[in-house]
Design a protein around this motif. Structure first.
Motif, PDB file in Angstrom:
ATOM      1  N   GLY A  68       1.410   2.335   6.753  1.00 54.84           N
ATOM      2  CA  GLY A  68       2.388   1.575   5.997  1.00 54.84           C
ATOM      3  C   GLY A  68       3.760   2.224   6.083  1.00 54.84           C
ATOM      4  O   GLY A  68       3.891   3.422   6.327  1.00 54.84           O
ATOM      5  N   THR A  69       4.787   1.429   5.906  1.00 53.22           N
ATOM      6  CA  THR A  69       6.171   1.904   5.943  1.00 53.22           C
ATOM      7  C   THR A  69       6.645   2.185   4.529  1.00 53.22           C
ATOM      8  O   THR A  69       6.585   1.300   3.668  1.00 53.22           O
ATOM      9  CB  THR A  69       7.084   0.849   6.606  1.00 53.22           C
ATOM     10  N   GLU A  70       7.113   3.399   4.298  1.00 51.76           N
ATOM     11  CA  GLU A  70       7.574   3.770   2.965  1.00 51.76           C
ATOM     12  C   GLU A  70       8.674   2.819   2.496  1.00 51.76           C
ATOM     13  O   GLU A  70       9.582   2.467   3.249  1.00 51.76           O
ATOM     14  CB  GLU A  70       8.092   5.217   2.953  1.00 51.76           C
ATOM     15  N   GLY A  71       8.556   2.382   1.242  1.00 56.34           N
ATOM     16  CA  GLY A  71       9.516   1.469   0.645  1.00 56.34           C
ATOM     17  C   GLY A  71       9.167  -0.001   0.824  1.00 56.34           C
ATOM     18  O   GLY A  71       9.825  -0.857   0.243  1.00 56.34           O
ATOM     19  N   GLU A  72       8.127  -0.302   1.588  1.00 61.86           N
ATOM     20  CA  GLU A  72       7.728  -1.693   1.827  1.00 61.86           C
ATOM     21  C   GLU A  72       6.553  -2.077   0.925  1.00 61.86           C
ATOM     22  O   GLU A  72       5.731  -1.244   0.555  1.00 61.86           O
ATOM     23  CB  GLU A  72       7.312  -1.907   3.284  1.00 61.86           C
ATOM     24  N   THR A  73       6.486  -3.365   0.596  1.00 60.03           N
ATOM     25  CA  THR A  73       5.358  -3.928  -0.140  1.00 60.03           C
ATOM     26  C   THR A  73       4.633  -4.888   0.787  1.00 60.03           C
ATOM     27  O   THR A  73       5.265  -5.711   1.462  1.00 60.03           O
ATOM     28  CB  THR A  73       5.829  -4.674  -1.404  1.00 60.03           C
ATOM     29  N   TYR A  74       3.322  -4.777   0.822  1.00 60.37           N
ATOM     30  CA  TYR A  74       2.481  -5.617   1.668  1.00 60.37           C
ATOM     31  C   TYR A  74       1.567  -6.463   0.782  1.00 60.37           C
ATOM     32  O   TYR A  74       1.195  -6.034  -0.313  1.00 60.37           O
ATOM     33  CB  TYR A  74       1.606  -4.757   2.582  1.00 60.37           C
ATOM     34  N   VAL A  75       1.211  -7.633   1.271  1.00 65.47           N
ATOM     35  CA  VAL A  75       0.242  -8.485   0.595  1.00 65.47           C
ATOM     36  C   VAL A  75      -1.052  -8.405   1.385  1.00 65.47           C
ATOM     37  O   VAL A  75      -1.077  -8.678   2.586  1.00 65.47           O
ATOM     38  CB  VAL A  75       0.739  -9.944   0.483  1.00 65.47           C
ATOM     39  N   VAL A  76      -2.123  -8.019   0.699  1.00 69.85           N
ATOM     40  CA  VAL A  76      -3.440  -7.871   1.309  1.00 69.85           C
ATOM     41  C   VAL A  76      -4.318  -8.989   0.763  1.00 69.85           C
ATOM     42  O   VAL A  76      -4.437  -9.158  -0.449  1.00 69.85           O
ATOM     43  CB  VAL A  76      -4.042  -6.498   0.975  1.00 69.85           C
ATOM     44  N   THR A  77      -4.913  -9.775   1.670  1.00 75.42           N
ATOM     45  CA  THR A  77      -5.706 -10.935   1.278  1.00 75.42           C
ATOM     46  C   THR A  77      -7.143 -10.779   1.738  1.00 75.42           C
ATOM     47  O   THR A  77      -7.397 -10.404   2.874  1.00 75.42           O
ATOM     48  CB  THR A  77      -5.113 -12.227   1.877  1.00 75.42           C
ATOM     49  N   ASN A  78      -8.067 -11.091   0.838  1.00 69.26           N
ATOM     50  CA  ASN A  78      -9.490 -11.129   1.150  1.00 69.26           C
ATOM     51  C   ASN A  78      -9.950 -12.581   1.110  1.00 69.26           C
ATOM     52  O   ASN A  78      -9.735 -13.275   0.124  1.00 69.26           O
ATOM     53  CB  ASN A  78     -10.265 -10.290   0.131  1.00 69.26           C
ATOM     54  N   ARG A  79     -10.566 -13.032   2.201  1.00 69.47           N
ATOM     55  CA  ARG A  79     -11.135 -14.391   2.273  1.00 69.47           C
ATOM     56  C   ARG A  79     -12.643 -14.245   2.393  1.00 69.47           C
ATOM     57  O   ARG A  79     -13.142 -13.581   3.292  1.00 69.47           O
ATOM     58  CB  ARG A  79     -10.597 -15.144   3.483  1.00 69.47           C
ATOM     59  N   ILE A  80     -13.350 -14.876   1.458  1.00 70.50           N
ATOM     60  CA  ILE A  80     -14.807 -14.834   1.508  1.00 70.50           C
ATOM     61  C   ILE A  80     -15.377 -16.241   1.670  1.00 70.50           C
ATOM     62  O   ILE A  80     -14.736 -17.230   1.306  1.00 70.50           O
ATOM     63  CB  ILE A  80     -15.422 -14.167   0.258  1.00 70.50           C
TER      64      ILE A  80
END
Length: 101
Positions: A68-80
């Motif tokens: 990950g890049t410091e200072g960034e926000t990521y969206v993590v998605t789980n699909r079931i």
């Protein structure tokens, strides 16, 4: 929409995150497939592989996140997808902020 702050992940850390689906699943219904996706400003936050590969059981799904890049926000998605007839499919997402604690 949740008001919880995004978890903070150090860019050098390799960490696991687990999503419980037990409150959403119907009685006797189980997860049969689980996929994970990451969206962000770049592609530096990675989903683990090999010994860090995502796993799931009847009611939970776990992903390992690397980098990950410091200072960034990521969206993590789980699909079931479930074993219901017909199968049910749904997504749940959470944010991860990359930074120092």
């Amino acid at each position: 929409m949740s008001t919880r702050a995004a978890p903070i992940k150090d860019p050098d850390a390799t960490l696991d995150y687990t999503r419980s689906w037990s409150g959403w699943l119907q009685t006797g219904e189980e997860i049969v497939t689980s996929e994970w996706f990451v969206a962000g400003a770049d592609e530096v936050l990675e989903i683990g592989t090999d010994e860090y590969a995502p796993t799931s059981d009847a009611t939970t799904a776990t992903v390992w996140l690397i980098g990950g890049t410091e200072g960034e926000t990521y969206v993590v998605t789980n699909r079931i997808t479930t074993d219901n007839v017909p199968p049910r499919t749904d997504d749940r997402s959470f944010s991860v902020y990359i930074g120092q604690r």
